[in-house]
Scaffold this motif. Structure first.
Motif, PDB file in Angstrom:
ATOM      1  N   TYR A 113     -29.577 -34.418  61.963  1.00 37.63           N
ATOM      2  CA  TYR A 113     -28.120 -34.516  62.106  1.00 37.63           C
ATOM      3  C   TYR A 113     -27.543 -35.515  61.116  1.00 37.63           C
ATOM      4  N   LEU A 114     -26.528 -35.091  60.399  1.00 37.43           N
ATOM      5  CA  LEU A 114     -25.792 -35.961  59.483  1.00 37.43           C
ATOM      6  C   LEU A 114     -24.357 -36.056  59.978  1.00 37.43           C
ATOM      7  N   GLU A 115     -23.934 -37.264  60.329  1.00 39.96           N
ATOM      8  CA  GLU A 115     -22.557 -37.421  60.786  1.00 39.96           C
ATOM      9  C   GLU A 115     -21.587 -37.277  59.626  1.00 39.96           C
ATOM     10  N   TYR A 116     -21.969 -37.866  58.477  1.00 38.52           N
ATOM     11  CA  TYR A 116     -21.101 -37.813  57.301  1.00 38.52           C
ATOM     12  C   TYR A 116     -21.909 -37.379  56.086  1.00 38.52           C
ATOM     13  N   GLU A 117     -21.236 -36.697  55.179  1.00 36.02           N
ATOM     14  CA  GLU A 117     -21.813 -36.378  53.875  1.00 36.02           C
ATOM     15  C   GLU A 117     -20.837 -36.831  52.799  1.00 36.02           C
ATOM     16  N   TYR A 118     -21.403 -37.236  51.666  1.00 39.95           N
ATOM     17  CA  TYR A 118     -20.589 -37.736  50.559  1.00 39.95           C
ATOM     18  C   TYR A 118     -21.122 -37.134  49.259  1.00 39.95           C
ATOM     19  N   PHE A 119     -20.279 -36.405  48.564  1.00 41.89           N
ATOM     20  CA  PHE A 119     -20.682 -35.773  47.310  1.00 41.89           C
ATOM     21  C   PHE A 119     -19.742 -36.172  46.172  1.00 41.89           C
ATOM     22  N   MET A 120     -20.337 -36.388  45.000  1.00 33.09           N
ATOM     23  CA  MET A 120     -19.578 -36.564  43.767  1.00 33.09           C
ATOM     24  C   MET A 120     -19.620 -35.238  43.013  1.00 33.09           C
ATOM     25  N   LEU A 121     -18.449 -34.698  42.728  1.00 38.74           N
ATOM     26  CA  LEU A 121     -18.343 -33.432  41.991  1.00 38.74           C
ATOM     27  C   LEU A 121     -17.660 -33.685  40.657  1.00 38.74           C
ATOM     28  N   ASN A 122     -18.197 -33.084  39.606  1.00 36.40           N
ATOM     29  CA  ASN A 122     -17.468 -33.034  38.340  1.00 36.40           C
ATOM     30  C   ASN A 122     -16.684 -31.727  38.367  1.00 36.40           C
ATOM     31  N   LYS A 178     -19.704 -28.559  57.859  1.00 33.98           N
ATOM     32  CA  LYS A 178     -18.713 -27.515  57.588  1.00 33.98           C
ATOM     33  C   LYS A 178     -17.289 -28.064  57.642  1.00 33.98           C
ATOM     34  N   ASP A 179     -17.166 -29.401  57.757  1.00 34.42           N
ATOM     35  CA  ASP A 179     -15.835 -30.004  57.857  1.00 34.42           C
ATOM     36  C   ASP A 179     -15.525 -30.892  56.651  1.00 34.42           C
ATOM     37  N   LEU A 180     -16.120 -30.557  55.508  1.00 31.54           N
ATOM     38  CA  LEU A 180     -15.895 -31.347  54.290  1.00 31.54           C
ATOM     39  C   LEU A 180     -14.528 -31.044  53.684  1.00 31.54           C
ATOM     40  N   GLY A 203      -8.150 -36.488  48.119  1.00 28.54           N
ATOM     41  CA  GLY A 203      -7.090 -36.332  47.124  1.00 28.54           C
ATOM     42  C   GLY A 203      -7.249 -34.992  46.432  1.00 28.54           C
ATOM     43  N   ARG A 204      -6.512 -34.846  45.326  1.00 30.80           N
ATOM     44  CA  ARG A 204      -6.587 -33.570  44.638  1.00 30.80           C
ATOM     45  C   ARG A 204      -6.479 -33.788  43.136  1.00 30.80           C
ATOM     46  N   LEU A 205      -7.098 -32.883  42.404  1.00 32.85           N
ATOM     47  CA  LEU A 205      -6.896 -32.784  40.962  1.00 32.85           C
ATOM     48  C   LEU A 205      -6.237 -31.438  40.708  1.00 32.85           C
ATOM     49  N   ASP A 206      -5.311 -31.400  39.757  1.00 34.66           N
ATOM     50  CA  ASP A 206      -4.653 -30.139  39.425  1.00 34.66           C
ATOM     51  C   ASP A 206      -5.695 -29.091  39.052  1.00 34.66           C
ATOM     52  N   LYS A 207      -5.309 -27.828  39.172  1.00 30.16           N
ATOM     53  CA  LYS A 207      -6.247 -26.733  38.921  1.00 30.16           C
ATOM     54  C   LYS A 207      -6.892 -26.831  37.541  1.00 30.16           C
ATOM     55  N   ASP A 208      -6.117 -27.215  36.525  1.00 32.78           N
ATOM     56  CA  ASP A 208      -6.665 -27.263  35.170  1.00 32.78           C
ATOM     57  C   ASP A 208      -7.221 -28.636  34.791  1.00 32.78           C
ATOM     58  N   THR A 209      -7.272 -29.569  35.743  1.00 35.02           N
ATOM     59  CA  THR A 209      -7.818 -30.903  35.480  1.00 35.02           C
ATOM     60  C   THR A 209      -9.284 -30.961  35.869  1.00 35.02           C
ATOM     61  N   GLU A 210     -10.061 -31.670  35.057  1.00 36.08           N
ATOM     62  CA  GLU A 210     -11.495 -31.807  35.296  1.00 36.08           C
ATOM     63  C   GLU A 210     -11.814 -33.211  35.831  1.00 36.08           C
ATOM     64  N   GLY A 211     -13.078 -33.391  36.186  1.00 39.14           N
ATOM     65  CA  GLY A 211     -13.556 -34.746  36.434  1.00 39.14           C
ATOM     66  C   GLY A 211     -13.885 -35.094  37.862  1.00 39.14           C
ATOM     67  N   LEU A 212     -13.933 -36.393  38.108  1.00 43.44           N
ATOM     68  CA  LEU A 212     -14.445 -36.951  39.356  1.00 43.44           C
ATOM     69  C   LEU A 212     -13.638 -36.523  40.574  1.00 43.44           C
ATOM     70  N   LEU A 213     -14.348 -35.957  41.553  1.00 48.20           N
ATOM     71  CA  LEU A 213     -13.740 -35.642  42.839  1.00 48.20           C
ATOM     72  C   LEU A 213     -14.762 -35.988  43.914  1.00 48.20           C
ATOM     73  N   LEU A 214     -14.347 -36.822  44.855  1.00 43.46           N
ATOM     74  CA  LEU A 214     -15.196 -37.169  45.997  1.00 43.46           C
ATOM     75  C   LEU A 214     -14.951 -36.156  47.108  1.00 43.46           C
ATOM     76  N   ILE A 215     -16.032 -35.622  47.657  1.00 39.41           N
ATOM     77  CA  ILE A 215     -15.923 -34.662  48.758  1.00 39.41           C
ATOM     78  C   ILE A 215     -16.723 -35.203  49.937  1.00 39.41           C
ATOM     79  N   THR A 216     -16.089 -35.264  51.088  1.00 39.97           N
ATOM     80  CA  THR A 216     -16.713 -35.862  52.259  1.00 39.97           C
ATOM     81  C   THR A 216     -16.071 -35.312  53.523  1.00 39.97           C
TER      82      THR A 216
END
Length: 241
Positions: A61-70, A97-99, A103-116
């Motif tokens: 069981y994982l209560e939280y998950e943290y991912f770095m996405l480019n 399943k609740d990640l 925040g948000r980056l525009d559709k055409d913007t790249e780079g760091l996004l934290l998903i949790t």
């Protein structure tokens, strides 16, 4: 005291299936708890003590998950969309399943996004009161000048009601297509693009490099992701405790 929860919730949280699918698996004798077949989906599980098995694998069981996405261009910073690919569609190894994207980056913007799925951490990073630095790299159509640097540092008047907070603009390449880095503490809709429009220029490429102490891993190609390291997570939490 260790947390207890219903077996069906435990399995559903870990992505084994929906609540109804999980109940079906339990009825068919597909789930084992501590080496014996489980037949009661409402039984209480002691998280971290009881051993849950499905299809020969232990379901931890994982209560939280943290991912770095480019984040690549062309993908939405959303949890779901009927017509376009979202950042969650790129995460194929997550358990929860609740990640959601922080925040948000525009559709055409790249780079760091934290998903949790850590709502408290997300709130701390996005709260205007916290003044979290966000650094971007951009290519800008037009010659970016020292006057622009000074104007950004003072805070641009964006419209009648909104004056942007002071921002740190650094010129990397000064040409007809300039290259810059920009550190802002807000995150309004299309903010970086709108700031350059105010000074008569156009952003043609935008990439987020960092958010607070979290920096984009240069090894991640657009569309790739990885779990946050313990050190990265600790720094994030310490910076907003």
């Amino acid at each position: 005291m260790k947390e207890s929860m219903r077996l069906d919730k435990y399995l559903a949280d870990m992505g084994v299936g929906t609540r109804s699918e999980v109940k079906g698996l339990i009825k068919k004798g597909k789930i084992q708890v501590n080496g014996t077949i489980a037949n009661d989906y409402s039984r209480k599980i002691i998280v971290g003590t009881d051993v849950i098995m499905y299809a020969g694998e232990e379901i931890t069981y994982l209560e939280y998950e943290y991912f770095m996405l480019n984040k690549p261009a062309g993908v939405l910073s959303a949890t779901e969309d009927k017509h376009a690919k979202t950042v969650l569609d790129l995460l194929t190894t997550s358990k929860r399943k609740d990640l959601f994207p922080v925040g948000r980056l525009d559709k055409d913007t790249e780079g760091l996004l934290l998903i949790t799925n850590d709502g408290a951490l997300s709130h701390a990073l996005l709260s205007p009161k916290k003044h979290v630095d966000k650094m971007y790299y951009a290519k800008v159509e037009g010659m970016v000048t020292e006057q622009d640097v000074e104007a950004f540092a003072e805070g641009l008047q964006m419209d009648e009601e909104w004056r942007a907070m002071p921002a740190k603009l650094k010129i990397l390449v000064q040409d007809t297509i300039s290259e810059i880095t920009l550190v802002i503490q807000e995150g309004k809709f299309h903010q970086v693009k709108r700031m350059f429009e105010v000074v008569g220029k156009k952003v043609i490429f935008l990439k987020r490099l960092s958010m607070g102490p979290l920096q984009l891993d240069e090894k991640l190609m657009p569309g790739e992701y990885r779990k946050l390291t313990e050190e990265e997570l600790q720094k994030l939490k310490e910076s907003h405790s």
